[in-house]
Design an enzyme around this catalytic site. Structure first.
Site, short mmCIF file in Angstrom:
data_model
loop_
_atom_site.label_atom_id
_atom_site.label_comp_id
_atom_site.label_asym_id
_atom_site.label_seq_id
_atom_site.Cartn_x
_atom_site.Cartn_y
_atom_site.Cartn_z
N CYS A 7 65.37 -49.71 80.33
CA CYS A 7 66.51 -48.83 80.09
C CYS A 7 66.66 -48.64 78.58
CB CYS A 7 67.78 -49.35 80.76
SG CYS A 7 68.49 -50.83 80.04
N THR A 8 67.85 -48.33 78.13
CA THR A 8 68.06 -48.05 76.71
C THR A 8 68.20 -49.32 75.90
OG1 THR A 8 69.18 -45.99 77.34
CG2 THR A 8 69.45 -46.72 75.07
N ASN A 10 68.84 -52.61 77.21
CA ASN A 10 68.51 -53.85 77.92
C ASN A 10 69.71 -54.79 77.99
OD1 ASN A 10 66.32 -56.68 77.63
ND2 ASN A 10 66.55 -55.40 79.43
N THR A 11 70.90 -54.20 78.19
CA THR A 11 72.11 -55.02 78.36
C THR A 11 72.83 -54.71 79.67
OG1 THR A 11 73.52 -53.46 77.15
CG2 THR A 11 72.51 -55.24 75.86
N CYS A 12 72.48 -53.63 80.34
CA CYS A 12 73.17 -53.24 81.58
C CYS A 12 72.18 -53.02 82.72
CB CYS A 12 73.98 -51.96 81.38
SG CYS A 12 75.20 -51.98 80.06
N ARG A 13 71.61 -51.81 82.78
CA ARG A 13 70.83 -51.41 83.94
C ARG A 13 69.55 -52.22 84.16
NH1 ARG A 13 70.76 -45.17 82.48
NH2 ARG A 13 70.75 -46.17 80.43
N ASP A 118 74.44 -44.70 83.79
CA ASP A 118 74.62 -45.71 82.75
C ASP A 118 76.09 -46.12 82.70
OD1 ASP A 118 74.54 -47.36 80.56
OD2 ASP A 118 73.75 -45.85 79.18
#
Length: 150
Positions: A7-8, A10-13, A118
């Site tokens: 993902c963008t 690397n803290t959520c999805r 997101d």
């Protein structure tokens, strides 16, 4: 099989996808290794608190440090699954020699275009929706890989 979720930041999805898929793969007794990375991730950043909480509700622990997407990670992976079309295109540009193993998650699982929403900066409810969307897709992925390995 080595699977990398991207993902963008690397803290959520992608960290949610990583642990959700590990859980699904374990139930299916799949022989897989799973990692996640972000195109613009800070090294050793923490997972979003709401991502941790949304997973905790499903009895899944997320103890995560963010990592940037790298050539080594892409080479390690047999399959690179991105959260959005834009992530896919950026990864293909950067790692053109690995284009044949880079897909969006929806493309690989369902054969259709589309992005995983997101939740970054959103409410717990936003994270829960993303968790559930990922959960359904990753259960399908585990089923698909289970059929392939037989």
């Amino acid at each position: 099989m080595n699977i990398l979720f991207v993902c963008t930041g690397n803290t959520c999805r992608s960290p949610m996808a990583e642990v959700l898929f590990k859980s699904a793969a374990s139930r299916k007794k799949l022989d897989v290794s799973v990692k996640s990375a972000g195109l613009f991730a800070p090294e050793n950043g923490k997972a979003s608190l709401y991502a941790v909480e949304a997973l905790f509700e499903k009895n899944i622990a997320l103890n995560h440090s963010s990592a940037k997407l790298s050539k080594e990670k892409v080479e390690w992976a047999d399959l690179v699954l991105t959260m959005t079309e834009q992530h896919k295109h950026l990864a293909e540009q950067e790692y053109s020699e690995s284009k044949d193993k880079i897909y969006t998650l929806k493309e690989y699982v369902k054969g259709e275009n589309g992005d995983i929403s997101d939740p970054f900066g959103g409410s717990l409810s936003d994270y829960q929706k993303t968790r559930d969307e990922l959960g359904h897709l990753l259960e399908e992925l585990a089923k698909r890989l289970s059929r392939k390995s037989k």
